[in-house]
Structure formats: C-alpha cells, structure tokens
Write an enzyme that holds these catalytic residues in place. Sequence first.
Site, PDB file in Angstrom:
ATOM      1  N   ASP A 107      -9.605   1.512 -25.589  1.00 16.10           N
ATOM      2  CA  ASP A 107      -9.845   1.352 -24.160  1.00 16.10           C
ATOM      3  C   ASP A 107     -10.111   2.673 -23.495  1.00 16.10           C
ATOM      4  O   ASP A 107      -9.499   3.675 -23.820  1.00 16.10           O
ATOM      5  CB  ASP A 107      -8.569   0.849 -23.447  1.00 16.10           C
ATOM      6  CG  ASP A 107      -8.498  -0.644 -23.394  1.00 16.10           C
ATOM      7  OD1 ASP A 107      -9.505  -1.275 -23.685  1.00 16.10           O
ATOM      8  OD2 ASP A 107      -7.415  -1.140 -23.070  1.00 16.10           O
ATOM      9  N   PRO A 165       0.815  -1.220   0.000  1.00 11.25           N
ATOM     10  CA  PRO A 165       0.000   0.000   0.000  1.00 11.25           C
ATOM     11  C   PRO A 165       0.852   1.275   0.000  1.00 11.25           C
ATOM     12  O   PRO A 165       0.346   2.358  -0.284  1.00 11.25           O
ATOM     13  CB  PRO A 165      -0.817  -0.092   1.292  1.00 11.25           C
ATOM     14  CG  PRO A 165      -0.617  -1.462   1.814  1.00 11.25           C
ATOM     15  CD  PRO A 165       0.634  -2.000   1.215  1.00 11.25           C
TER      16      PRO A 165
HETATM   17  N1  4GX Z   1      -1.515  -2.773  -3.273  1.00 14.22           N
HETATM   18  N2  4GX Z   1      -1.149  -5.240   0.716  1.00 14.22           N
HETATM   19  C1  4GX Z   1       1.047  -6.320   0.959  1.00 14.22           C
HETATM   20  C2  4GX Z   1       1.939  -6.816   3.185  1.00 14.22           C
HETATM   21  C3  4GX Z   1       3.025  -5.822   3.012  1.00 14.22           C
HETATM   22  C4  4GX Z   1       3.052  -4.624   3.725  1.00 14.22           C
HETATM   23  C5  4GX Z   1       4.092  -3.745   3.521  1.00 14.22           C
HETATM   24  C6  4GX Z   1       4.983  -5.281   1.932  1.00 14.22           C
HETATM   25  C7  4GX Z   1       5.070  -4.081   2.638  1.00 14.22           C
HETATM   26  C8  4GX Z   1      -1.499  -3.859  -1.367  1.00 14.22           C
HETATM   27  C9  4GX Z   1      -2.129  -2.839  -2.109  1.00 14.22           C
HETATM   28  C10 4GX Z   1      -1.844  -4.263   0.009  1.00 14.22           C
HETATM   29  C11 4GX Z   1      -1.398  -5.420   2.126  1.00 14.22           C
HETATM   30  C12 4GX Z   1      -0.219  -6.198   0.137  1.00 14.22           C
HETATM   31  C13 4GX Z   1      -0.103  -5.546   2.908  1.00 14.22           C
HETATM   32  N3  4GX Z   1       3.986  -6.133   2.124  1.00 14.22           N
HETATM   33  N4  4GX Z   1      -0.540  -4.350  -2.125  1.00 14.22           N
HETATM   34  N5  4GX Z   1       0.752  -6.575   2.349  1.00 14.22           N
HETATM   35  N6  4GX Z   1      -3.129  -2.057  -1.712  1.00 14.22           N
HETATM   36  O1  4GX Z   1      -2.755  -3.694   0.558  1.00 14.22           O
HETATM   37  O2  4GX Z   1      -0.548  -3.683  -3.293  1.00 14.22           O
END
Ligand code: 4GX
Length: 235
Positions: free
Chosen positions: A158, A78
Amino acid sequence: MFKGPFEESTIKRAQEKDFLKIHLHNLRDFTTDRHRTVDDTPFGGGAGMVMKVEPIYKAINHIKEEIKEKVKVILLSPQGKTFTQEVAFELIKEKNLILICGRYEGVDERVREHLVDEELSIGDYVLSGGEIAAMVVVDALARLIPGVVGDERSIKEDSFYRGLLDYPQYTRPAEFKGWKVPEILRSGNHRKIETWRRKKMLEKTLLRRPDLLKKAKLTSEEKKWLEEIRKKLKK
Ligand code: 4GX
C-alpha cells in the site's frame, strides 16, 4: 446512513467471515423524555446546539455492560487528532471500539473529559455529522484485518505502508490512442522494474507530498536516489 457502505464490498465481507461485528446504536434510545432529546442550547448562550452528556453516558454504559471486555471509546470530531494510516495500524490492535458520532455544533465538554479515550478527526473540513467519519475509520480498519483483503501483500505494498506515495501503474492495452506504457515495464527485467518503481515512488512523493518524506522509512540507497532526484528537479 450506515446501510449502504456497511453492506457492500470489504466491510460486508469482513462481517460475513466473522472478522468484524458492527453494532449500531441510536442515541435517542438512551433518552427519557417524550421528544427523545439528544441536544440542548449552550450554557452561556450563543448560536447552535450542543449534544447532551446523559444519552452518550447511558449508551456507552449499555455497550460496556453488554460486551464485558476492554473497549476504546472514540469521539469523531474536527478537533481530534488526525486519523492517518499510522493511527489505523494502532487502532486495529484493539478488540473493541465505540465510535461516537455527533451532530450539531458540538458536544458537552464533559463527554471528552470523562467518557472518551481518544478524539479523532478524519481531516480538516466540517462534516454535517460524525457518521461518515466513523464509516471512514471502519473501512480503513476493516481492510487491515488479516484475511479480509485477499492478499496480505497488498497491505504491505500500500501507499502509506512505508509512508510513500504509489508508483505509477498501467494495465493493458500497451498503447491506447498513442499513449504508451513505459517500455521498462514491458521489458520483463524485474530488477530494473523494481528500481524504476522505487525511484518513481520517491519522485512522486517529493513532488506532491514532501511532508511525508520526513517520516518515511528509507534505505540508504533510497536516500541517495532521493538526493539525485532533488538535484535533477532543480535543473
Ligand atoms: N472528522 N464533524 C462531528 C459534530 C461534533 C462537533 C464537535 C463532536 C464534537 C468530523 C471530521 C466533522 C462535524 C463530525 C461536527 N461532534 N468528524 N460533528 N472532520 O467534521 O471527524
């Protein structure tokens, strides 16, 4: 988790035609302890677990040694830059991507500092893991590979290709429960239909996503129409 989405439809077709190869790696296979631990408690205390750096380092090295080509390493989180169609058009230029999917509350900062080229987020909400985010990225990229989606034209038409929302579309029947398809679309006048569609795209974008208009590539005619639509809506 990946089986369903990757073995259906566009992504399946892309792989069958050898336009795309997806390799899945389990970070637990890159651990050395009996419990195959990929997370640990945070230094300094606090709630939640943190993904360890070593398994991620070993996994990336393993993959890099295997493919011996340029690879872009991406962390889904995130905190990343928002994944948009624009980013998709950039990423599709890469030959190889490593998408790191984390679980738990976070990842050891040294992963970002030393191992990752780009951190991407699919949107401002919290998922329970990076897997679904990675699938979103793979899906958006797969359909941009030439030959994967039947008709090249459909990519250029698109929504978002030009940074505008789609015009309204209709198919048969021409009337359903008294709900009619706009007469102009049935007129056969292609020049008028084209103009109607371009104006509708502008109107819809102005009403729902005015933020997109700042970046949209508009012709001078479209800019003029946009002003007319703005005035019409103020009345
Ligand atoms: N867009 N998540 C990853 C664990 C995490 C936290 C910090 C790495 C660093 C998300 C999103 C997402 C939740 C995936 C936390 N990994 N990933 N996860 N929105 O919410 O990509």
